[in-house]
Write an enzyme that holds these catalytic residues in place. Structure first.
Site, short mmCIF file in Angstrom:
data_model
loop_
_atom_site.label_atom_id
_atom_site.label_comp_id
_atom_site.label_asym_id
_atom_site.label_seq_id
_atom_site.Cartn_x
_atom_site.Cartn_y
_atom_site.Cartn_z
N ASP A 1 7.81 -6.46 -3.86
CA ASP A 1 7.45 -5.45 -2.90
C ASP A 1 8.49 -4.88 -2.03
OD1 ASP A 1 5.49 -4.69 -1.02
OD2 ASP A 1 6.18 -6.18 0.43
N ARG A 2 8.29 -3.73 -1.52
CA ARG A 2 9.31 -2.99 -0.69
C ARG A 2 9.61 -3.36 0.76
NH1 ARG A 2 8.79 3.14 0.80
NH2 ARG A 2 8.26 2.20 2.75
N ASP A 3 8.33 -3.17 1.52
CA ASP A 3 8.44 -3.48 2.84
C ASP A 3 8.48 -4.81 3.22
OD1 ASP A 3 8.78 -0.70 3.20
OD2 ASP A 3 6.65 -0.44 3.52
N ASN B 1 2.29 -1.14 -1.72
CA ASN B 1 1.21 -0.59 -1.03
C ASN B 1 1.60 0.34 0.23
OD1 ASN B 1 -0.78 -2.03 -2.32
ND2 ASN B 1 -1.20 -3.57 -0.71
N SER C 1 -0.30 2.43 2.25
CA SER C 1 -1.57 2.82 2.91
C SER C 1 -1.37 3.86 4.20
CB SER C 1 -2.22 1.78 3.61
OG SER C 1 -1.81 1.05 4.45
N CYS D 1 -9.71 0.60 -4.06
CA CYS D 1 -9.12 0.92 -5.16
C CYS D 1 -8.60 -0.13 -5.92
CB CYS D 1 -7.84 1.98 -4.98
SG CYS D 1 -6.68 1.30 -4.12
N CYS E 1 -5.88 -0.20 -7.52
CA CYS E 1 -4.33 -0.35 -7.35
C CYS E 1 -3.71 -1.03 -5.99
CB CYS E 1 -3.61 0.95 -7.53
SG CYS E 1 -3.99 2.27 -6.56
N LYS F 1 -2.56 -3.91 -3.79
CA LYS F 1 -2.79 -5.30 -3.76
C LYS F 1 -3.39 -5.73 -2.52
CE LYS F 1 1.77 -4.81 -3.25
NZ LYS F 1 3.09 -4.92 -3.00
#
Length: 192
Positions: free
Chosen positions: A18-20, A62, A64, A108, A110, A112
């Site tokens: 995960d990034r953040d 994600n 968003s 969607c 895609c 998570k």
């Protein structure tokens, strides 16, 4: 006449990130610029160490804020480019980056906790998901990993401490809970 036999390419394992909250600090109001991207001190050396392994290294994130209209897709692409440059300059590598730009209400495949991006990466990068890991700080990271057949690892950075209180009720109480990305990488490399 002899024919050359072509052996199929062996699928390799991956470390999904995960990034953040895992590589960089998580912000309640979203990372909206490169100036707001604060990489955890232990992350770059950890990624440089992981780069020495045979694992594919893939970011699954994600975002968003795009779907919510808070930041443009172009700005997020600039932030990701900046992050990848920093990782590369520190001796690391990222083999691919997949992101979901949708808001939660878009439903969607895609975003998570759905496993869509992990499954897509598995196909496109020819990965063995059953031998792969997903390092995350949120329950949605862990749920996406489990749904894709990937081994989840929870880190305490980002939202990890709060998530640690939810894992047992989510049926994920057995997964590793480690202080940060550096310890997660150490765990993965020692398990190989």
């Amino acid at each position: 006449m002899p024919t050359d036999s072509i052996s199929p390419r062996r699928a390799r394992s991956a470390v999904f990130l995960d990034r953040d909250g895992v590589i960089n600090e998580n912000r309640i109001d979203y990372v909206r610029s490169t100036e707001q991207l604060h990489i955890f001190p232990a992350a770059l050396p950890a990624l440089a160490r992981l780069a020495q392994s045979e694992h594919a290294i893939v970011i699954i994130t994600n975002q968003s804020a795009i779907g919510r209209g808070l930041v443009s897709a172009e700005t997020v692409a600039q932030i990701n480019h900046y992050l990848l440059e920093r990782i590369h300059a520190a001796g690391g590598r990222i083999d691919a980056l997949y992101l979901c730009p949708h808001a939660p209400e878009d439903a969607c495949e895609c975003r998570k906790p759905r496993p869509g991006l992990l499954l897509q990466a598995g196909i496109e990068l020819h990965l063995d998901l059953t031998c792969s890991w997903m390092i995350g700080d949120s329950l949605t990271d862990l749920q996406a990993a489990a749904a894709a057949g990937v081994g989840p690892i929870l880190v305490a950075t980002g939202r990890g401490h709060g998530t640690s209180l939810q894992v047992t009720s989510a049926g994920l109480g057995h997964i590793p809970f480690l202080p940060d990305l550096a310890e997660a990488v150490k765990h993965i490399l020692s398990s190989a």
